[in-house]
Design an enzyme around this catalytic site. Sequence first.
Site, short mmCIF file in Angstrom:
data_model
loop_
_atom_site.label_atom_id
_atom_site.label_comp_id
_atom_site.label_asym_id
_atom_site.label_seq_id
_atom_site.Cartn_x
_atom_site.Cartn_y
_atom_site.Cartn_z
N LYS A 89 -0.75 5.31 0.12
CA LYS A 89 0.43 4.45 -0.05
C LYS A 89 0.42 3.32 0.98
O LYS A 89 0.64 2.15 0.65
CB LYS A 89 1.70 5.31 0.10
CG LYS A 89 3.01 4.60 -0.18
CD LYS A 89 3.69 4.03 1.04
CE LYS A 89 4.25 5.08 1.97
NZ LYS A 89 5.00 4.46 3.12
N LYS A 139 2.05 -1.69 11.97
CA LYS A 139 1.71 -0.41 11.34
C LYS A 139 0.60 -0.60 10.33
O LYS A 139 -0.32 0.23 10.22
CB LYS A 139 2.96 0.19 10.66
CG LYS A 139 2.72 1.51 9.91
CD LYS A 139 2.40 2.67 10.82
CE LYS A 139 2.04 3.95 10.08
NZ LYS A 139 3.18 4.65 9.45
#
Lengths: 295, 295
Positions: free
Chosen positions: B240, B172
Amino acid sequence: MTDTIGFIGLGIMGRPMALNLIKAGYRLAVHARREASLQPLLEVGAEPCSSPAEVARRAPILFTMVSDTPDVEQVILGEQGVIEGVQTDAVVVDMSTISPSATRAMAERLHAAGAEMLDAPVSGGDIGAAAGSLSIMVGGPTAAFERVRPLFQVMGENIVHVGDHGAGQVCKACNQVLVAQTIAGVSEAMLLAKASGVDPAKVREALLGGFANSRILEVHGRRMLEDDYAPGFTARLHQKDMRIVLEAAHELGLALPGAAQAAQWLNALLGQGLGDLDSAAIHRMQARLHGQDGD
Amino acid sequence: MTDTIGFIGLGIMGRPMALNLIKAGYRLAVHARREASLQPLLEVGAEPCSSPAEVARRAPILFTMVSDTPDVEQVILGEQGVIEGVQTDAVVVDMSTISPSATRAMAERLHAAGAEMLDAPVSGGDIGAAAGSLSIMVGGPTAAFERVRPLFQVMGENIVHVGDHGAGQVCKACNQVLVAQTIAGVSEAMLLAKASGVDPAKVREALLGGFANSRILEVHGRRMLEDDYAPGFTARLHQKDMRIVLEAAHELGLALPGAAQAAQWLNALLGQGLGDLDSAAIHRMQARLHGQDGD
């Protein structure tokens, strides 16, 4: 189809493009600086010319496909250049990748001589040139574009009239900006996977199925995994194109930090004598920096 | 299909994912910090639990879908956390996007408690979550992956077992590295076109037909042209995720200059109070810098 078509510059890109025009039934008048480049064209019936001016005298539509801005300027504006022989209402189509602002200046000079210019750089490399599947990005007047369109259709598949003079070159510059940064992005992703002990091939496979999917992840990602950088499109040419991009940014007062950073990896490749590798070899530089190239 | 499945975290992503499990016929035991998040699940028959520990006591397979590393640590290791109730041979599947190294540490703690962990972050956003078309990148032992696979298939379409613990999170992170840089590349290409007086829509059209083609050029390129940054995936969440990427790079001693640079534009977006826009709004920052945002 009685008019002779001119073609100047018969290198790795120009030669297959000119051959496709001959295969499509066009009569070609050709010129190249090197005799060796000329030979394969003469064998299939192209007529040799001693100078760009002679090509221009014989052909109402002529193409130039050379390396860089000064080469195009020499061919068009230099001694025995196109401008010395150009016919009234001729269309001079430059398919090289060069400076947008130099393109606009040459278009003005040709217009003053009674001719029109189109800038029509391509993407797709020598494979696309041979297959007649190039993407062609065209700038210049619509009437000239419509006259040349059937010839573009012989050489390419995705033919877009982007805008006025220089717009084709701007579009190509945008293409190189995006390609360079996407290569750098794929490279960093592979680097992070490997440094984390995760199989980069699995990561590529997963990413191809999602939003990060791109032709570059597919084709260059495979090159990076296999450490096989047979070009494709060389780092040397990509570096040249990024110089054009960054010169344009300089002229325009435009910050392109991503493009500038990606260009540094190409600089490093050239500095290491690796300019003839595919530009996906940016990954080899990033891997070398981290000692990932030894295995 | 007699076992109860646990689901902790029922926000913008977790809620539609949990609803898809219920639609597929699974019985769910759920927990969320906010009562409002719980309500839509209770209406369709999910059973409420007062704590993550209670979910763990009732469900041999349970999912967590919360915001960030500390949230997952709280849910799994905190007071009344999963680890206090976890069954022997349970599988705890964290689908949040968090730190790979923190993931490995939690997997060890759960293993010591007799359970297995999978990390299984997703891409595809709330639209993919609702449609059950998420990409799911999985790290952890094969046996646990096989047990959970039928449930993944309810929630997603591209399900790749990338490697051992943390490999899903690494994958990811790689995805976000590539997506961020490709967005920045598309943005710079649009910027260069516009500053050169060339229609960025025409440039996008031409580039979509060639080697620069990508999902991001297609989807985010359109957002940039239309100046419409309704998310999609928010700049806040992408920022983030880039923090997680750059923390991993810091831990690994890895230079990711492209990712670091792309992250700066996300920082600027957040600083301008625009964190709820889609992360393609990186282009709005670059355009604003050049006075291109006034028209």
